[in-house]
Design a protein around this motif. Structure first.
Motif, PDB file in Angstrom:
ATOM      1  N   ILE A 162       8.599  13.505  60.754  1.00  0.00           N
ATOM      2  CA  ILE A 162       9.996  13.924  60.701  1.00  0.00           C
ATOM      3  C   ILE A 162      10.787  12.669  60.978  1.00  0.00           C
ATOM      4  N   GLU A 163      11.609  12.239  60.016  1.00  0.00           N
ATOM      5  CA  GLU A 163      12.216  10.936  60.212  1.00  0.00           C
ATOM      6  C   GLU A 163      13.642  10.844  59.708  1.00  0.00           C
ATOM      7  N   VAL A 164      14.324   9.869  60.262  1.00  0.00           N
ATOM      8  CA  VAL A 164      15.692   9.584  59.855  1.00  0.00           C
ATOM      9  C   VAL A 164      15.746   8.126  59.419  1.00  0.00           C
ATOM     10  N   GLY A 165      16.296   7.902  58.232  1.00  0.00           N
ATOM     11  CA  GLY A 165      16.439   6.541  57.727  1.00  0.00           C
ATOM     12  C   GLY A 165      17.849   6.026  57.952  1.00  0.00           C
ATOM     13  N   PHE A 166      17.953   4.783  58.409  1.00  0.00           N
ATOM     14  CA  PHE A 166      19.253   4.174  58.690  1.00  0.00           C
ATOM     15  C   PHE A 166      19.519   3.029  57.721  1.00  0.00           C
ATOM     16  N   ASP A 167      20.788   2.863  57.360  1.00  0.00           N
ATOM     17  CA  ASP A 167      21.126   1.769  56.454  1.00  0.00           C
ATOM     18  C   ASP A 167      21.506   0.521  57.247  1.00  0.00           C
ATOM     19  N   THR A 168      21.957  -0.508  56.534  1.00  0.00           N
ATOM     20  CA  THR A 168      22.249  -1.784  57.189  1.00  0.00           C
ATOM     21  C   THR A 168      23.418  -1.705  58.159  1.00  0.00           C
ATOM     22  N   ASN A 169      24.231  -0.652  58.045  1.00  0.00           N
ATOM     23  CA  ASN A 169      25.303  -0.445  59.019  1.00  0.00           C
ATOM     24  C   ASN A 169      24.850   0.443  60.171  1.00  0.00           C
ATOM     25  N   ASN A 170      23.555   0.690  60.209  1.00  0.00           N
ATOM     26  CA  ASN A 170      22.974   1.527  61.242  1.00  0.00           C
ATOM     27  C   ASN A 170      23.475   2.968  61.183  1.00  0.00           C
ATOM     28  N   GLU A 171      23.840   3.410  59.996  1.00  0.00           N
ATOM     29  CA  GLU A 171      24.253   4.802  59.822  1.00  0.00           C
ATOM     30  C   GLU A 171      23.105   5.596  59.220  1.00  0.00           C
ATOM     31  N   PRO A 172      22.884   6.832  59.732  1.00  0.00           N
ATOM     32  CA  PRO A 172      21.804   7.657  59.182  1.00  0.00           C
ATOM     33  C   PRO A 172      22.151   8.084  57.758  1.00  0.00           C
ATOM     34  N   VAL A 173      21.263   7.834  56.827  1.00  0.00           N
ATOM     35  CA  VAL A 173      21.558   8.148  55.428  1.00  0.00           C
ATOM     36  C   VAL A 173      20.549   9.086  54.791  1.00  0.00           C
ATOM     37  N   VAL A 174      19.405   9.261  55.452  1.00  0.00           N
ATOM     38  CA  VAL A 174      18.435  10.189  54.869  1.00  0.00           C
ATOM     39  C   VAL A 174      17.605  10.857  55.963  1.00  0.00           C
ATOM     40  N   HIS A 175      17.413  12.148  55.793  1.00  0.00           N
ATOM     41  CA  HIS A 175      16.560  12.914  56.696  1.00  0.00           C
ATOM     42  C   HIS A 175      15.335  13.329  55.892  1.00  0.00           C
TER      43      HIS A 175
END
Lengths: 242, 242
Positions: free
Chosen positions: B208-221
């Motif tokens: 179960i994971e959360v992906g973060f972008d270069t701005n450290n914002e969660p973009v995918v669950h």
DNA sequence: AAGTGGTCTAGACCACTAT
DNA sequence: TAGTGGTCTAGACCACTTC
């Protein structure tokens, strides 16, 4: 005060970590590397090494051209899988007051799986240590460590409840360098379930791993079982170039 | 030939890796850093950065005062958990010829769990992409990715079978930086079992994971399910100071 | 254009291992 | 004691973000 050991880098790292926890950085913005270098009286390289470690741990993130920032989400992670070294520590990080109970501590003939993992012959012997880690009276982790009997330098082995990496240093004069771990889902059998205080067939996680010393020789074969209802593992996954 | 991009460090790393695979280093001994620096015409810092990465990946190990050596055991590890970025790649590394099938691709109201992971409100919508990765006709991995609908910059979204990090770059203009992953053992329910071609109740692993972008914002669950009989994950665990 | 992190250099000295 | 990796410095220039 400046001393060697711990290294300057680690001192800088600890300092920045402290500043983060004390909320000294406004808006989660960490000062520029050049500023930190001047303020702390070290070179920028040292600062960068420290920041690199913190970034790797997920405590901060950096954005080229923009700055370095506190990673609030990363700081929430209690125990990162890649860094686990002692289950007592893991339980402490989860706010538990852990206890350790040694269930087994005996020298036995090696079985096939362990022989292969530790590059032993069929006739060799291993020290088998089985431990359970509890929170209060509740078992959380069950481990079984196997160390080649030939490594045991000392006859007297008190303190069997030492973390295995300390045990290896104390009684085998080997320093553990890293583990290669395989992650396997399990339904606990009767024996495991009893030792972990759950019903037979309960779902859990297990690690099957081999620990290597500084000479890159396998020195311990470990299997660990975790109660999924009490302990969840997290890790940070990154892209690594080529 | 020396160029920037890829960086000198990465070129050095690739070069050393090649030498390792071609068995150019006798006795698994890698030349001293100073020698490498001179031979390759770069500074020792660059050499050290490259060796540091290789060490971290488990391809080599270093021993202060003694030298740098090829890590035969480490090279055997097919896909290291911390570095997984594409399941197609994982299957390829296991010697499979992977295929991808998109099962679902629709915009739906966000559920509670995803809303929390992606910091969305209850009324928001997400793009849900469900994919299965197969070896021939055999399913091995089942994934479900959820991306905030507001991130979708383009109306036309062909190539739904892109790895999610490429999908995010192509259609959302976000670069994935890292995942925070939780590892959970599961017994597959009827739906999961059917999609993975196993019996209901079969044991498996899930992330179960959360992906973060270069701005450290969660973009995918993301939630992923793996057939334990076909795919095992390994990772290297190290002690990290303080 | 100014400011930030990313890469790279050249060199010094230390800590540890091997012989 | 010679040789190796580990730490640290001082400085240059590049790539990127922000304004």
């Amino acid at each position: 005060m400046i001393t060697r050991n711990p290294s300057l880098t680690d001192q800088v790292k600890a300092h920045i970590k402290e500043q983060i926890f004390n909320d000294e950085y406004e808006d989660g913005r960490i000062p520029p590397e050049a500023t930190l270098a001047e303020d702390l009286g070290v070179s920028r390289t040292t600062i960068r090494d420290a920041l690199g470690k913190l970034e790797h741990e997920g405590a901060i993130y950096r954005k080229q051209g923009a700055g370095t920032f506190v990673n609030e989400a990363g700081l929430q992670i209690k125990s990162r899988l890649e860094e686990i070294w002692s289950y007592e520590q893991v339980l402490q990080d989860h706010g538990y007051k852990p206890a350790v109970k040694v269930l087994t501590d005996e020298i036995l003939p090696v079985n096939e799986e362990t022989a292969e993992a530790l590059e032993l012959d069929g006739g060799d012997e291993v020290l088998v240590i089985e431990k359970v880690f509890l929170e209060g009276a509740t078992p959380v982790v069950l481990t079984r460590n196997r160390i080649p009997a030939t490594l045991l330098a000392v006859k007297e082995r008190r303190r069997k409840n030492l973390p295995i990496y300390e045990y290896l240093e104390e009684y085998c004069d080997r320093r553990l360098s890293y583990y290669v771990s395989e992650i396997v889902p399990v339904a606990f059998d009767a024996d495991q379930a009893r030792k972990l205080g759950v019903k037979k067939g309960t779902l859990g996680l297990s690690f099957i791993e081999v620990g290597f010393d500084t000479n890159n020789e396998p020195v311990v074969h470990a299997t660990s079982y975790f109660r999924d209802d009490l302990l969840r593992f997290r890790l940070i996954r990154r892209k690594t170039g080529a």
